[in-house]
Design a protein around this motif. Structure first.
Motif, PDB file in Angstrom:
ATOM      1  N   GLY A  61      10.477  25.664 -31.409  1.00 20.07           N
ATOM      2  CA  GLY A  61       9.260  24.896 -31.311  1.00 20.07           C
ATOM      3  C   GLY A  61       8.035  25.691 -31.740  1.00 20.07           C
ATOM      4  O   GLY A  61       8.096  26.703 -32.386  1.00 20.07           O
ATOM      5  N   THR A  62       6.909  25.164 -31.335  1.00 21.77           N
ATOM      6  CA  THR A  62       5.623  25.786 -31.648  1.00 21.77           C
ATOM      7  C   THR A  62       4.771  25.840 -30.394  1.00 21.77           C
ATOM      8  O   THR A  62       4.004  24.913 -30.115  1.00 21.77           O
ATOM      9  CB  THR A  62       4.894  24.997 -32.753  1.00 21.77           C
ATOM     10  OG1 THR A  62       5.767  24.766 -33.849  1.00 21.77           O
ATOM     11  CG2 THR A  62       3.671  25.771 -33.239  1.00 21.77           C
ATOM     12  N   PRO A  63       4.898  26.906 -29.597  1.00 21.47           N
ATOM     13  CA  PRO A  63       4.132  26.966 -28.351  1.00 21.47           C
ATOM     14  C   PRO A  63       2.629  27.010 -28.562  1.00 21.47           C
ATOM     15  O   PRO A  63       1.869  26.668 -27.650  1.00 21.47           O
ATOM     16  CB  PRO A  63       4.633  28.239 -27.674  1.00 21.47           C
ATOM     17  CG  PRO A  63       5.304  29.018 -28.740  1.00 21.47           C
ATOM     18  CD  PRO A  63       5.831  28.036 -29.721  1.00 21.47           C
ATOM     19  N   SER A  64       2.189  27.397 -29.772  1.00 20.97           N
ATOM     20  CA  SER A  64       0.748  27.446 -30.012  1.00 20.97           C
ATOM     21  C   SER A  64       0.134  26.062 -30.174  1.00 20.97           C
ATOM     22  O   SER A  64      -1.083  25.948 -30.368  1.00 20.97           O
ATOM     23  CB  SER A  64       0.429  28.311 -31.233  1.00 20.97           C
ATOM     24  OG  SER A  64       1.174  27.923 -32.373  1.00 20.97           O
ATOM     25  N   VAL A  65       0.946  24.983 -30.056  1.00 20.09           N
ATOM     26  CA  VAL A  65       0.350  23.648 -29.983  1.00 20.09           C
ATOM     27  C   VAL A  65      -0.268  23.410 -28.608  1.00 20.09           C
ATOM     28  O   VAL A  65      -1.111  22.516 -28.448  1.00 20.09           O
ATOM     29  CB  VAL A  65       1.375  22.525 -30.290  1.00 20.09           C
ATOM     30  CG1 VAL A  65       1.968  22.695 -31.666  1.00 20.09           C
ATOM     31  CG2 VAL A  65       2.472  22.452 -29.226  1.00 20.09           C
ATOM     32  N   LEU A  66       0.146  24.182 -27.610  1.00 10.48           N
ATOM     33  CA  LEU A  66      -0.440  24.050 -26.276  1.00 10.48           C
ATOM     34  C   LEU A  66      -1.796  24.739 -26.238  1.00 10.48           C
ATOM     35  O   LEU A  66      -2.021  25.755 -26.909  1.00 10.48           O
ATOM     36  CB  LEU A  66       0.479  24.678 -25.230  1.00 10.48           C
ATOM     37  CG  LEU A  66       1.869  24.071 -25.055  1.00 10.48           C
ATOM     38  CD1 LEU A  66       2.639  24.831 -23.980  1.00 10.48           C
ATOM     39  CD2 LEU A  66       1.789  22.590 -24.708  1.00 10.48           C
ATOM     40  N   SER A  67      -2.682  24.211 -25.452  1.00 11.24           N
ATOM     41  CA  SER A  67      -3.993  24.824 -25.292  1.00 11.24           C
ATOM     42  C   SER A  67      -3.873  26.104 -24.481  1.00 11.24           C
ATOM     43  O   SER A  67      -2.872  26.325 -23.776  1.00 11.24           O
ATOM     44  CB  SER A  67      -4.949  23.862 -24.585  1.00 11.24           C
ATOM     45  OG  SER A  67      -4.553  23.684 -23.230  1.00 11.24           O
ATOM     46  N   ALA A  68      -4.885  26.948 -24.571  1.00 12.69           N
ATOM     47  CA  ALA A  68      -4.890  28.172 -23.773  1.00 12.69           C
ATOM     48  C   ALA A  68      -4.850  27.845 -22.283  1.00 12.69           C
ATOM     49  O   ALA A  68      -4.221  28.561 -21.494  1.00 12.69           O
ATOM     50  CB  ALA A  68      -6.112  29.008 -24.106  1.00 12.69           C
ATOM     51  N   VAL A 110      -5.667  35.080 -20.701  1.00 13.48           N
ATOM     52  CA  VAL A 110      -4.713  34.527 -19.733  1.00 13.48           C
ATOM     53  C   VAL A 110      -3.431  35.356 -19.665  1.00 13.48           C
ATOM     54  O   VAL A 110      -2.481  34.970 -18.984  1.00 13.48           O
ATOM     55  CB  VAL A 110      -4.379  33.049 -20.037  1.00 13.48           C
ATOM     56  CG1 VAL A 110      -5.646  32.219 -20.052  1.00 13.48           C
ATOM     57  CG2 VAL A 110      -3.609  32.893 -21.347  1.00 13.48           C
ATOM     58  N   GLY A 111      -3.399  36.496 -20.373  1.00 18.46           N
ATOM     59  CA  GLY A 111      -2.298  37.430 -20.191  1.00 18.46           C
ATOM     60  C   GLY A 111      -1.363  37.623 -21.361  1.00 18.46           C
ATOM     61  O   GLY A 111      -0.459  38.463 -21.290  1.00 18.46           O
ATOM     62  N   VAL A 112      -1.522  36.856 -22.442  1.00 12.98           N
ATOM     63  CA  VAL A 112      -0.675  37.075 -23.615  1.00 12.98           C
ATOM     64  C   VAL A 112      -1.116  38.375 -24.280  1.00 12.98           C
ATOM     65  O   VAL A 112      -2.289  38.553 -24.595  1.00 12.98           O
ATOM     66  CB  VAL A 112      -0.788  35.901 -24.610  1.00 12.98           C
ATOM     67  CG1 VAL A 112       0.012  36.185 -25.884  1.00 12.98           C
ATOM     68  CG2 VAL A 112      -0.319  34.602 -23.957  1.00 12.98           C
ATOM     69  N   ASN A 113      -0.172  39.300 -24.499  1.00 11.26           N
ATOM     70  CA  ASN A 113      -0.547  40.577 -25.115  1.00 11.26           C
ATOM     71  C   ASN A 113       0.257  40.894 -26.379  1.00 11.26           C
ATOM     72  O   ASN A 113       0.125  41.976 -26.952  1.00 11.26           O
ATOM     73  CB  ASN A 113      -0.431  41.731 -24.112  1.00 11.26           C
ATOM     74  CG  ASN A 113       0.972  41.900 -23.560  1.00 11.26           C
ATOM     75  OD1 ASN A 113       1.943  41.370 -24.089  1.00 11.26           O
ATOM     76  ND2 ASN A 113       1.079  42.651 -22.466  1.00 11.26           N
ATOM     77  N   ARG A 114       1.087  39.948 -26.812  1.00 15.53           N
ATOM     78  CA  ARG A 114       1.842  40.132 -28.050  1.00 15.53           C
ATOM     79  C   ARG A 114       2.039  38.778 -28.715  1.00 15.53           C
ATOM     80  O   ARG A 114       2.260  37.769 -28.027  1.00 15.53           O
ATOM     81  CB  ARG A 114       3.205  40.785 -27.777  1.00 15.53           C
ATOM     82  CG  ARG A 114       4.031  41.067 -29.033  1.00 15.53           C
ATOM     83  CD  ARG A 114       5.333  41.791 -28.678  1.00 15.53           C
ATOM     84  NE  ARG A 114       6.084  42.144 -29.865  1.00 15.53           N
ATOM     85  CZ  ARG A 114       6.962  41.335 -30.463  1.00 15.53           C
ATOM     86  NH1 ARG A 114       7.206  40.130 -29.957  1.00 15.53           N
ATOM     87  NH2 ARG A 114       7.603  41.724 -31.549  1.00 15.53           N
TER      88      ARG A 114
END
Length: 382
Positions: A61-68, A110-114
């Motif tokens: 999928g494409t998780p970057s379709v979700l908002s922050a 929100v904690g994403v570091n990679r």
């Protein structure tokens, strides 16, 4: 330490080669996010106290379709339910067309570091063949954009072996990777999976797959070119500058525990025999409906005996630059590979597919990397 994988099954369009589970029609993600939280809470009742978590990977999928904000809720739920005090890596898969600098800054907050970025190619003709939803300008822009947003730990995916792709295109893709100082790159040969658009195109005669010899030569070139530029070839498909290996992916190759959430996600847990593996159903609406009714969304589950686990360890460790530790195989899995496969080991060494065995390690040569599946089959039990 264990890992968590979250599958976000939404895409804007269908890539011709993709056989991961996704849908292109859903625009409202609320029911999925609600079901995802319910699944996490149910699984946490049984597993949260057994082992701490050290990596989180959100893929699709494409998780970057979700908002922050939506992603923040997913990550917060994981932190609430599991022991995440040792988490060192939180990865999000990002498509180039979803690049927005403020969005990426919000992800960091929100904690994403990679980030793992689905570039696939820097050339427009390649992207059009694959039916990617981004263009070559997006592919170039996203790399500098993620740096401006504060990410210095990220990876890109590249695909080689496209039909009729000029050899210089692939070389240029790797040159751009090096010139841009991308810390990690995963390179994959184009595979033709059943139930994909590409498979149908091949069946109809509209696409002729690239010759195996050409694909093998591309991979030989890739290994040499990236290593000469300072990248560690630490797994068959994975190259990293020093200090930039993917920690979550190493969890799989080390045969450690992981929990998967979302439609089609897999889980593996081994604390005594039998070990357990299960996967969720590949249908987002059924997934949501089952969880709303307080039912597990599991499609299949199996118990794994020691021989099965040993075969998995052989397969996984042969993919890595560290190789297959024969002492660990005997101590942990009860298999003496010298006794079981001595003739096969000798043949593989004579054919130049494995390095001469030193310190009880079996390691693939470059040629062995090309034929890793065949080597694995030779050494597996049964």
């Amino acid at each position: 330490m264990a890992g968590i994988y979250v599958h976000v099954p939404f895409c804007s369009q269908r890539c011709v080669y993709c056989d991961f589970y996704f849908v292109t029609t859903t625009k409202s993600y609320g029911p999925y996010l609600k079901a995802l939280e319910l699944e996490m809470r149910h699984v946490a009742l049984h597993y949260s106290s057994l082992e701490p978590i050290d990596t989180i990977y959100i893929g699709g999928g494409t998780p970057s379709v979700l908002s922050a904000s939506e992603l923040s809720g997913v990550i917060a739920t994981i932190h609430e339910l599991f022991d995440t005090s040792s988490v060192t890596e939180v990865t999000l898969e990002l498509n180039p067309e979803d690049f927005d600098e403020q969005y990426l800054r919000d992800l960091r907050s929100v904690g994403v570091n990679r980030l793992s970025i689905g570039v696939q190619s820097f050339f427009q003709s390649d992207l059009e063949f694959m039916n990617r939803s981004h263009n070559s300008e997006d592919a170039h822009a996203v790399v500098e954009g993620v740096r401006r947003a504060g990410f210095d730990n990220f990876s890109i995916d590249l695909i080689f072996g496209l039909p009729n792709q000029p050899e210089e295109y692939w070389a240029a893709n790797l040159e751009k990777t090096i010139r841009l100082g991308i810390p990690h790159v995963s390179t994959y040969s184009l595979t033709i999976e059943e139930k994909t658009v590409l498979h149908k195109q091949v069946q109809l005669g509209n696409v002729t797959p690239e010759l195996d010899e050409v694909v093998a030569d591309r991979f030989r070139f890739t290994m040499s070119f990236l290593r000469d530029a300072g990248y560690e070839h630490y797994e068959v498909s994975s190259f990293a500058l020093p200090g930039s290996r993917a920690i979550h992916n190493q969890l799989y190759w080390d045969h450690r525990n992981y929990l998967g959430f979302g439609p089609s996600a897999f889980s593996f847990w081994w604390k005594g025999l039998p070990a357990l593996r299960w996967d969720n159903i590949r249908n987002v609406r059924r997934y949501q409906g089952l969880l709303e009714g307080r039912h597990r969304p599991v499609s299949t589950s199996e118990e794994l005996d020691l021989d099965t686990l040993a075969n998995e360890y052989i397969m996984l460790r042969l993919r890595t630059s560290e190789g297959l530790d024969l002492d660990h195989l005997e101590d942990q899995y009860g298999i003496d590979l010298y006794d079981e496969r001595v003739e096969d080991l000798a043949w593989l060494e004579s054919e130049g597919l494995i390095h001469p065995i030193r310190r009880d390690l079996v390691r693939l040569t470059d040629e062995g990397m090309i034929f890793a599946d065949m080597v694995t089959t030779k050494l597996m039990l049964g």
